[in-house]
Enzyme design. Structure first.
Site, PDB file in Angstrom:
ATOM      1  N   TYR A 234       0.847  -1.126   0.259  1.00 37.62           N
ATOM      2  CA  TYR A 234      -0.119  -0.102  -0.470  1.00 37.62           C
ATOM      3  C   TYR A 234       0.898   1.130   0.027  1.00 37.62           C
ATOM      4  O   TYR A 234       0.868   2.434  -0.900  1.00 37.62           O
ATOM      5  CB  TYR A 234      -0.934   0.154   1.371  1.00 37.62           C
ATOM      6  CG  TYR A 234      -1.792   1.272   1.120  1.00 37.62           C
ATOM      7  CD1 TYR A 234      -2.840   1.350   0.762  1.00 37.62           C
ATOM      8  CD2 TYR A 234      -1.416   2.116   2.199  1.00 37.62           C
ATOM      9  CE1 TYR A 234      -4.074   2.119   0.982  1.00 37.62           C
ATOM     10  CE2 TYR A 234      -2.001   2.736   2.335  1.00 37.62           C
ATOM     11  CZ  TYR A 234      -3.513   3.429   1.905  1.00 37.62           C
ATOM     12  OH  TYR A 234      -4.504   4.398   1.885  1.00 37.62           O
TER      13      TYR A 234
ATOM     14  N   SER B 121     -13.924   4.457   8.182  1.00 38.64           N
ATOM     15  CA  SER B 121     -14.599   3.727   6.655  1.00 38.64           C
ATOM     16  C   SER B 121     -14.280   2.405   7.183  1.00 38.64           C
ATOM     17  O   SER B 121     -13.733   2.002   8.011  1.00 38.64           O
ATOM     18  CB  SER B 121     -13.480   4.319   5.980  1.00 38.64           C
ATOM     19  OG  SER B 121     -12.034   4.543   5.429  1.00 38.64           O
TER      20      SER B 121
END
Length: 336
Positions: free
Chosen positions: A200, A236
């Site tokens: 990532y 989230s």
């Protein structure tokens, strides 16, 4: 009192004020100044066509809701059509838009051959694209030694190459009009790195490097702005949906996320950065914001700190906790 001493005291006072502002900040100082004295999204972003990828959840979903209240035309893209339709319905309920003002456009960022056709659909529907928000992507929670190389390919294809591909399709239209905004939802992980997210981090570092280079190439088009937005931890589903050791495996149970910044606050700061054409912004509570500053000015110290905290981060994850919550939760700030 001499003028020299008075100037020195004024300089010291200014330094103290800036330090206090920084300690209370949830964004970099340029962004905080824009929030205080800059242009308002309600003035600058109306009557625009905004294309948001990754609009089915998280930051993309909240961005759709806040944009819908500004009188824009929206293009909502992601892979899950039913979730996009849900977001559209809520936009219509909460905002002033009509059904014709929102286009649900399913899109797979990894299927780059479909991006040109998708761009043509948007232009046929609305005639222009004022803002492209490259928000689609996926995170990671796994150690490098345990992780398949396919995971790294997936993260680069989705987070980096997919974003570059879609931008390449939209940019010629903006060049023809000599105006437009390209917004990249990056991450503080694109500035500093942490364990459990090597792939990532790599994809986000790549995005930052690419779009900084693209911005320099577009210097002859001052009406086209490139904004690199780097949020820290935000509430989230990004951890829940994060890939693990295999492409087909995700985290599932994200653990406690309450210590993170509210998505609504993050998106509000994003809109402020877009309204003021800021080139790069950092959006985060402390200590993540402080870590980003330290990483720029004292990298060796930052690597030492990350090394110390990284061990605990890995232990948290292996114990089924959110990677950061146990030692950052006491520092959480709440935002309405």
């Amino acid at each position: 009192m001499s003028w020299g001493l008075l100037l020195a005291l004024c300089a010291l006072l200014l330094l103290v004020v800036q330090l206090l502002r920084f300690l209370r900040a949830d964004g970099d100082l340029t962004l905080m100044w824009a929030e205080w004295q800059g242009r308002r999204p309600e003035w600058e972003l109306t009557d625009m066509v905004v294309w948001v990828t990754g609009a089915s959840s998280g930051i993309g979903e909240e961005l759709a809701y806040q944009l819908s209240k500004l009188g824009v035309s929206l293009v909502l893209s992601a892979r899950r059509v039913e979730e996009l339709e849900r977001v559209k319905r809520k936009c219509l309920e909460n905002g002033s838009l009509k059904g014709k003002d929102i286009l649900v456009l399913p899109l797979d960022l990894t299927n780059t051959s479909s991006h040109e056709a998708a761009t043509k659909v948007v232009l046929q529907e609305f005639g222009k694209i004022d803002i492209l928000v490259n928000n689609g992507g996926r995170s990671q929670r796994s150690l490098f030694v345990d992780t398949s190389l396919d995971v790294y390919k997936e993260l680069i294809d989705l987070n980096y190459l997919g974003t570059v591909s879609l931008t390449k399709c939209v940019l010629p239209h903006m060049i023809e009009r000599k105006q437009g905004k390209i917004v990249i939802v990056n991450s503080l992980m694109g500035i500093i790195s942490a364990p459990l997210a090597t792939g990532y981090c790599a994809s986000k570092h790549a995005l930052r490097g690419f779009f900084n280079g693209l911005r320099a190439e577009l210097v002859t088009y001052p009406g086209i702005t490139v904004s690199n937005i780097c949020p820290g931890p935000v509430q989230s589903n990004i951890v829940k949906n994060a890939v693990t050791e295999e492409v087909t495996k995700s985290v599932g149970n994200p653990g406690d996320q309450s210590y993170k910044m509210a998505t609504s606050r993050c998106v509000r700061l994003m809109l402020i950065s877009m309204a003021n054409d800021l080139k790069e912004v950092w959006i985060s509570d402390h200590p993540f914001l402080l870590a980003a500053y330290l990483g720029q000015y004292m990298p060796t110290l930052t690597f030492w700190i990350i090394g110390k905290l990284g061990k605990k981060r890995i232990e948290n994850f292996k114990s089924g906790l959110d990677a950061d919550s146990s030692y950052f939760k006491p520092l959480k700030k709440k935002h309405d």
